[in-house]
Write an enzyme that holds these catalytic residues in place. Sequence first.
Site, PDB file in Angstrom:
ATOM      1  N   SER A   1      15.403  29.141  35.180  1.00  0.00           N
ATOM      2  CA  SER A   1      16.472  30.168  35.508  1.00  0.00           C
ATOM      3  C   SER A   1      17.085  30.477  34.206  1.00  0.00           C
ATOM      4  O   SER A   1      16.808  30.100  33.186  1.00  0.00           O
ATOM      5  CB  SER A   1      17.558  29.490  36.414  1.00  0.00           C
ATOM      6  OG  SER A   1      17.924  28.040  36.000  1.00  0.00           O
TER       7      SER A   1
ATOM      8  N   GLU B   1      20.426  32.633  32.275  1.00  0.00           N
ATOM      9  CA  GLU B   1      21.864  32.841  32.444  1.00  0.00           C
ATOM     10  C   GLU B   1      22.040  34.045  31.400  1.00  0.00           C
ATOM     11  O   GLU B   1      21.787  34.340  30.599  1.00  0.00           O
ATOM     12  CB  GLU B   1      22.607  31.877  32.018  1.00  0.00           C
ATOM     13  CG  GLU B   1      24.069  32.282  32.090  1.00  0.00           C
ATOM     14  CD  GLU B   1      25.108  30.747  31.995  1.00  0.00           C
ATOM     15  OE1 GLU B   1      24.821  29.854  32.514  1.00  0.00           O
ATOM     16  OE2 GLU B   1      25.819  30.835  31.087  1.00  0.00           O
TER      17      GLU B   1
ATOM     18  N   ASP C   1      37.803  27.894  31.906  1.00  0.00           N
ATOM     19  CA  ASP C   1      38.688  27.532  30.440  1.00  0.00           C
ATOM     20  C   ASP C   1      39.979  28.354  30.537  1.00  0.00           C
ATOM     21  O   ASP C   1      39.832  29.328  31.226  1.00  0.00           O
ATOM     22  CB  ASP C   1      38.155  27.716  29.189  1.00  0.00           C
ATOM     23  CG  ASP C   1      37.177  26.738  28.969  1.00  0.00           C
ATOM     24  OD1 ASP C   1      37.176  25.574  29.162  1.00  0.00           O
ATOM     25  OD2 ASP C   1      35.833  27.174  28.815  1.00  0.00           O
TER      26      ASP C   1
ATOM     27  N   PHE D   1      30.877  26.793  18.297  1.00  0.00           N
ATOM     28  CA  PHE D   1      31.230  26.995  19.665  1.00  0.00           C
ATOM     29  C   PHE D   1      31.038  25.423  20.041  1.00  0.00           C
ATOM     30  O   PHE D   1      31.818  24.911  20.933  1.00  0.00           O
ATOM     31  CB  PHE D   1      30.297  28.003  20.425  1.00  0.00           C
ATOM     32  CG  PHE D   1      30.498  27.808  21.823  1.00  0.00           C
ATOM     33  CD1 PHE D   1      32.037  28.198  22.369  1.00  0.00           C
ATOM     34  CD2 PHE D   1      29.650  27.309  22.668  1.00  0.00           C
ATOM     35  CE1 PHE D   1      32.164  27.855  23.563  1.00  0.00           C
ATOM     36  CE2 PHE D   1      30.088  26.945  24.104  1.00  0.00           C
ATOM     37  CZ  PHE D   1      31.174  27.569  24.372  1.00  0.00           C
TER      38      PHE D   1
ATOM     39  N   HIS E   1      17.267  25.673  32.723  1.00  0.00           N
ATOM     40  CA  HIS E   1      18.222  26.684  32.901  1.00  0.00           C
ATOM     41  C   HIS E   1      18.159  27.257  31.175  1.00  0.00           C
ATOM     42  O   HIS E   1      18.678  26.560  30.454  1.00  0.00           O
ATOM     43  CB  HIS E   1      19.461  26.344  33.308  1.00  0.00           C
ATOM     44  CG  HIS E   1      20.507  27.534  33.579  1.00  0.00           C
ATOM     45  ND1 HIS E   1      20.416  28.286  34.652  1.00  0.00           N
ATOM     46  CD2 HIS E   1      21.484  27.877  32.580  1.00  0.00           C
ATOM     47  CE1 HIS E   1      21.372  29.134  34.452  1.00  0.00           C
ATOM     48  NE2 HIS E   1      21.868  28.833  33.541  1.00  0.00           N
TER      49      HIS E   1
HETATM   50  P1  FAD Z   1      35.226  20.643  36.133  1.00  0.00           P
HETATM   51  O1  FAD Z   1      34.134  20.064  36.187  1.00  0.00           O
HETATM   52  O2  FAD Z   1      36.174  21.027  37.138  1.00  0.00           O
HETATM   53  O3  FAD Z   1      36.231  19.741  35.057  1.00  0.00           O
HETATM   54  C1  FAD Z   1      35.493  19.429  33.688  1.00  0.00           C
HETATM   55  C2  FAD Z   1      35.839  18.026  33.302  1.00  0.00           C
HETATM   56  O4  FAD Z   1      37.456  17.845  33.379  1.00  0.00           O
HETATM   57  C3  FAD Z   1      35.530  17.169  34.622  1.00  0.00           C
HETATM   58  O5  FAD Z   1      34.220  16.602  34.304  1.00  0.00           O
HETATM   59  C4  FAD Z   1      36.507  15.983  34.572  1.00  0.00           C
HETATM   60  O6  FAD Z   1      36.151  14.742  33.636  1.00  0.00           O
HETATM   61  C5  FAD Z   1      38.000  16.571  33.915  1.00  0.00           C
HETATM   62  N1  FAD Z   1      38.700  16.850  35.177  1.00  0.00           N
HETATM   63  C6  FAD Z   1      38.928  17.991  35.622  1.00  0.00           C
HETATM   64  N2  FAD Z   1      39.978  17.816  36.740  1.00  0.00           N
HETATM   65  C7  FAD Z   1      40.318  16.866  36.589  1.00  0.00           C
HETATM   66  C8  FAD Z   1      41.291  15.821  37.424  1.00  0.00           C
HETATM   67  N3  FAD Z   1      41.843  16.418  38.239  1.00  0.00           N
HETATM   68  N4  FAD Z   1      41.392  14.594  36.909  1.00  0.00           N
HETATM   69  C9  FAD Z   1      40.558  13.926  35.748  1.00  0.00           C
HETATM   70  N5  FAD Z   1      39.801  14.469  35.447  1.00  0.00           N
HETATM   71  C10 FAD Z   1      39.524  16.109  35.489  1.00  0.00           C
HETATM   72  N6  FAD Z   1      33.016  29.246  31.769  1.00  0.00           N
HETATM   73  C11 FAD Z   1      33.536  30.314  32.180  1.00  0.00           C
HETATM   74  O7  FAD Z   1      34.694  30.887  31.911  1.00  0.00           O
HETATM   75  N7  FAD Z   1      32.695  31.358  32.977  1.00  0.00           N
HETATM   76  C12 FAD Z   1      31.539  30.894  33.093  1.00  0.00           C
HETATM   77  O8  FAD Z   1      30.754  31.752  33.801  1.00  0.00           O
HETATM   78  C13 FAD Z   1      31.051  29.492  32.911  1.00  0.00           C
HETATM   79  N8  FAD Z   1      29.567  29.196  32.991  1.00  0.00           N
HETATM   80  C14 FAD Z   1      29.386  27.707  32.787  1.00  0.00           C
HETATM   81  C15 FAD Z   1      27.960  27.587  33.300  1.00  0.00           C
HETATM   82  C16 FAD Z   1      27.601  26.293  32.979  1.00  0.00           C
HETATM   83  C17 FAD Z   1      26.277  25.730  33.217  1.00  0.00           C
HETATM   84  C18 FAD Z   1      28.476  25.196  32.056  1.00  0.00           C
HETATM   85  C19 FAD Z   1      28.250  24.017  31.704  1.00  0.00           C
HETATM   86  C20 FAD Z   1      29.735  25.605  31.507  1.00  0.00           C
HETATM   87  C21 FAD Z   1      30.278  27.111  32.161  1.00  0.00           C
HETATM   88  N9  FAD Z   1      31.480  27.252  31.850  1.00  0.00           N
HETATM   89  C22 FAD Z   1      31.953  28.645  32.054  1.00  0.00           C
HETATM   90  C23 FAD Z   1      32.269  26.529  30.795  1.00  0.00           C
HETATM   91  C24 FAD Z   1      33.260  25.966  31.736  1.00  0.00           C
HETATM   92  O9  FAD Z   1      34.060  26.508  32.549  1.00  0.00           O
HETATM   93  C25 FAD Z   1      34.255  24.909  30.991  1.00  0.00           C
HETATM   94  O10 FAD Z   1      33.554  23.958  30.428  1.00  0.00           O
HETATM   95  C26 FAD Z   1      35.614  24.300  31.535  1.00  0.00           C
HETATM   96  O11 FAD Z   1      36.244  23.470  30.436  1.00  0.00           O
HETATM   97  C27 FAD Z   1      35.039  23.300  32.688  1.00  0.00           C
HETATM   98  O12 FAD Z   1      34.924  24.028  33.810  1.00  0.00           O
HETATM   99  P2  FAD Z   1      34.189  22.762  34.786  1.00  0.00           P
HETATM  100  O13 FAD Z   1      33.861  23.680  35.966  1.00  0.00           O
HETATM  101  O14 FAD Z   1      33.030  22.152  33.971  1.00  0.00           O
HETATM  102  O15 FAD Z   1      35.208  21.953  35.156  1.00  0.00           O
END
Ligand code: FAD
Length: 306
Positions: A19, A21, A113, A223, A273
């Site tokens: 895939s 991105e 973020d 980064f 990916h």
């Molecule tokens: P989550 O998985 O919700 O949280 C990240 C970590 O923080 C968790 O694993 C957990 O350990 C901790 N955490 C969160 N909430 C809690 C809680 N309530 N209690 C305890 N621990 C907690 N960013 C963008 O802006 N746009 C994008 O399109 C984008 N695409 C991405 C695609 C991929 C494949 C990846 C790996 C990252 C991408 N990101 C993107 C970056 C991502 O948004 C950041 O890494 C962000 O800091 C965390 O988002 P997440 O969904 O991983 O968070």
Amino acid sequence: MTNFRLSRRPELGGRIRVSFEFFPPKTDEMEVRLWETVKRLEPLRPNFVSVTYGAGGSTRERTMRTVGRMVAETALAPAAHLTCVDASREQSDAVIAEFIRMGVKRFVALRGDPAEGVGARYRPHPQGYSNGAELVAALARQGAQDISVSAYPEKHPESYDFATDVEMLKRKVDNGATRAITQFFFDNDVYERYVERVRRAGIYIPIVPGILPVHSFAAVANFAGRAGAHVPAWLAERFEGLGKDPQTHALIAAAVAAEQVLDLVERGVSDFHFYTMNRADLAFAICHMIGIRPVEEVPMVSASAA
Ligand code: FAD
């Protein structure tokens, strides 16, 4: 002598799924480059392609436009990234509904973020979804069935420990996530240990390695620290002194990415990916190396013309 190496088997390409991105373009020039990239990679028949979503929904319109064009003009299966940043639940639900109305069936659900940038303290919107797991549940409620989420082989930088991180992944799976895509990494042992760890935690969805071809070592090194990805000393040494030598840099980048992917193939990985950075060259070359070849559309021949 029989060759037992998986990465050299003639049927390898048929076993591997990839895939790609992309990020939504900001300017007309970037738009042209993106579509050149998409057109070059489309015949490789990726499992899906995905389009990122900028901080605080800053790219919402552009993400939608890019995904919409993919639905309308290509045979690709686009996945829309979506984050919870600065959005109420109502706003997130409306964006999901709009994507579904456009015919989008795949999503990559993320917390995101803070708009101030990676590393700033994350504060959920008071009426919003507060993490990736809650957004997955919202997508599932609206009928989405192909939901990817993030996974962190080296732990998310904000996580206290690995157990918390894996627990968050488990919550995402319980809420409906069907695939995890990893943050980029350069040490395959780290990925393998992570997969073992999540399997021990009872998580059985595919953990697809996110591969970042090093288009610019300086940018990646900058980064990586904030993204929680370790840059090994051996990688820095490979790019040492190449800051002003783009041709050699590109060759090394291809070699490094190929080495990583082929080693993962040997370890039994069959889904990849690619973070393309909207560039086709390295992703295309690596796919070629693992046996994936372009499939040209066969034009339909009408009965009267035959
Ligand atoms: P989550 O998985 O919700 O949280 C990240 C970590 O923080 C968790 O694993 C957990 O350990 C901790 N955490 C969160 N909430 C809690 C809680 N309530 N209690 C305890 N621990 C907690 N960013 C963008 O802006 N746009 C994008 O399109 C984008 N695409 C991405 C695609 C991929 C494949 C990846 C790996 C990252 C991408 N990101 C993107 C970056 C991502 O948004 C950041 O890494 C962000 O800091 C965390 O988002 P997440 O969904 O991983 O968070």
